[in-house]
Design a protein around this motif. Sequence first.
Motif, short mmCIF file in Angstrom:
data_model
loop_
_atom_site.label_atom_id
_atom_site.label_comp_id
_atom_site.label_asym_id
_atom_site.label_seq_id
_atom_site.Cartn_x
_atom_site.Cartn_y
_atom_site.Cartn_z
N ALA A 119 58.08 10.30 -21.24
CA ALA A 119 57.15 9.18 -21.42
C ALA A 119 57.70 8.20 -22.43
CB ALA A 119 55.80 9.72 -21.88
N TRP A 120 57.40 6.92 -22.20
CA TRP A 120 57.85 5.88 -23.12
C TRP A 120 56.72 4.92 -23.42
CZ3 TRP A 120 62.20 5.84 -25.85
CH2 TRP A 120 62.48 4.69 -26.59
N PRO A 121 56.49 4.60 -24.69
CA PRO A 121 57.16 5.18 -25.87
C PRO A 121 56.69 6.61 -26.13
CG PRO A 121 55.46 3.65 -26.54
CD PRO A 121 55.53 3.55 -25.06
N PRO A 122 57.52 7.42 -26.77
CA PRO A 122 57.18 8.83 -26.99
C PRO A 122 56.09 8.96 -28.06
CG PRO A 122 59.23 8.29 -28.10
CD PRO A 122 58.86 7.09 -27.30
N ALA A 123 55.29 10.02 -27.93
CA ALA A 123 54.27 10.31 -28.94
C ALA A 123 54.96 10.73 -30.25
CB ALA A 123 53.36 11.42 -28.44
N TRP A 160 54.50 7.68 -31.38
CA TRP A 160 54.76 6.25 -31.52
C TRP A 160 54.02 5.41 -30.49
CZ3 TRP A 160 56.75 4.57 -35.87
CH2 TRP A 160 57.45 5.49 -36.66
N ASP A 161 53.50 6.03 -29.44
CA ASP A 161 52.72 5.28 -28.46
C ASP A 161 51.48 4.66 -29.12
OD1 ASP A 161 51.76 7.82 -28.92
OD2 ASP A 161 51.05 8.12 -26.87
N GLU A 162 50.90 5.38 -30.09
CA GLU A 162 49.75 4.83 -30.82
C GLU A 162 50.16 3.64 -31.68
OE1 GLU A 162 46.47 6.22 -34.22
OE2 GLU A 162 47.73 7.71 -33.23
N ALA A 163 51.28 3.78 -32.36
CA ALA A 163 51.75 2.68 -33.21
C ALA A 163 52.09 1.45 -32.36
CB ALA A 163 52.98 3.12 -34.00
N TYR A 164 52.67 1.68 -31.19
CA TYR A 164 53.09 0.55 -30.36
C TYR A 164 51.90 -0.22 -29.80
CZ TYR A 164 58.09 1.31 -30.54
OH TYR A 164 59.39 1.38 -30.97
N VAL A 194 60.40 -2.42 -31.85
CA VAL A 194 61.55 -2.01 -31.02
C VAL A 194 62.36 -0.94 -31.76
CG1 VAL A 194 61.73 -4.14 -29.70
CG2 VAL A 194 62.94 -3.95 -31.89
N VAL A 195 61.70 -0.21 -32.66
CA VAL A 195 62.39 0.78 -33.49
C VAL A 195 61.56 2.07 -33.51
CG1 VAL A 195 63.18 1.35 -35.81
CG2 VAL A 195 63.44 -0.98 -34.95
N ILE A 196 62.24 3.20 -33.40
CA ILE A 196 61.61 4.50 -33.61
C ILE A 196 62.40 5.19 -34.72
CG2 ILE A 196 61.00 6.72 -32.60
CD1 ILE A 196 60.78 5.37 -29.92
N PRO A 197 61.90 5.16 -35.94
CA PRO A 197 62.64 5.74 -37.07
C PRO A 197 62.35 7.22 -37.26
CG PRO A 197 60.73 4.57 -37.87
CD PRO A 197 60.69 4.45 -36.37
N VAL A 198 63.24 7.89 -37.96
CA VAL A 198 63.04 9.28 -38.39
C VAL A 198 63.12 9.29 -39.91
CG1 VAL A 198 63.95 11.63 -38.34
CG2 VAL A 198 64.02 10.22 -36.27
#
Length: 524
Positions: free
Chosen positions: A9-13, A15-19, A169-173
């Motif tokens: 799934a995109w965006p991945p959980a 981060w889907d909430e943040a997006y 457009v960023v998924i940070p760790v």
Amino acid sequence: MPIPEQNTAWPPAPWDEAYKAYALNEAWQLGDTATLERLYSSDRQAAATHTHRGQAYRGGLVGAASKMFWGRPVPANENRTRIHVPAPADLATLSSDLVFAEPPEVSLGTDSTEKGKARLDLIANSEAAHATWNTMGELKAALGATVITSAWDTDVADHVWLEVAAADVVIPVFRRGVMVECTMWTEYREDRTQVVYRHLEHHEVGAIEHALFRGTETNLGRRVPLQDRPETAGLAGLVNEDSRILTGIDRLTCSYNPNMPTRAWRKKGVLANTGRSDYAGLHGLFDALDETFSSWMRDLRQGAGRILVPDAMLDYLGPGMGAAFDMGREVFAGLNSPGKPGELMIDKVQFEIRVEQHERTAFALYREILRAAGYSQSAWGDYSGGGQGGTQTATEVDDRNKASERTRDKKILYDRAAISRQASVALELDGKLFPGKGGGRFEQPTVIFPDVSQEDPEKLARTLSLLDAAGAISLWEKVARANPDWGEDEIKAEVGRIREDRGTAPDPATFDGDDEDPEDPEDA
């Protein structure tokens, strides 16, 4: 997060909430009313379908969104006035102007080489870098955070430069609040199809991995060769067998730069380290401002004068053609009201245009938006006249302006750390990629912001005059304060010219720029 598996799934959980929040903030910033209607209408429909014991939920985000001006459905065949006021975009621009209207100075210590300083100037102090900081200021104010990235292309420039990507457009760790890796992505869509290509760029210490996926709106799809898209084909010859580009340094080639600490997500795991948008908590005020101006324009449209005339005054144009009224005609017959021979059947309609009420409401909303975002009421012009009244002293006006300066100071804390960290990385990369030109690993650069961005010249003149009258400032310091971008040589030359004009010029052989002569009447 490493490169995800195929068909995820995109965006991945999670981060889907943040997006979803990013998409809403972006719509407000762009003034995309079609997206606002779609987002709030979908929330309204969700509110209607989420029930408890047969009753729709009233509270929470969904219930509140369903009551928004932009979420209300417009009945068919009704021409309803809807206007968007670009206050969100102005707020993001205000934030960027306060911090970056005058660029920060990124510098190395005295033990660095002149070549190293020159390369750092290309990377972080050039006009291109200044433009990047302005862009960063707007993006992080609207979306809550940005990522600064070191970039290079030997066919484009002979040095490394800094780029900025927005939080959407960023998924940070994060680890202990520090970003240790991140994945940035770009979408490419095929015309007239549901196919979505996504280029994922994963940054980790020592390497950057590139991957291309062919999927749909909500699914990443399968991984395909980089050559499948012209935008990524050039990377195919740069990556190794693992689809990575090795950087040759033991540091991350990107830095996370939050706008403010998050509020809503502080208990939500990895989202707790994301930043807070200037729009947080202000969507209702933006919506109310749009409703206010829409109501104002509706009054203006409905307030246009109209006259009501009997059928006898209309000239029929033929079957199916309707009728028209000739405003230049001088004689009409059969216009008397039946039973009232002395009364003509002509009337007018003129609705009131409530200018003052709408203006005061709009001013109140402007003030509340600025207050809640942490800015001075005078930041968009003085709206205090919308009902407060009274004359304010200079001290009161100055106190009102302090809010913007406090907010600016808080934002600079994050900007200074992110710029310094990534400027150092870029300089080290520059030494690896362009050997012999001066780049390399030096001590951490310092980032100095001007004390006050675009200080009011009149206020500065009064301050210097008061300090001069109190004998608390030297001529050298007055010139330096009035010209903060001047170097020591320019200040020394200007001090000499002022002394010469006043007839107090010292002996050129002994003047060293120190303006503390107690016998100088101008400085006493």
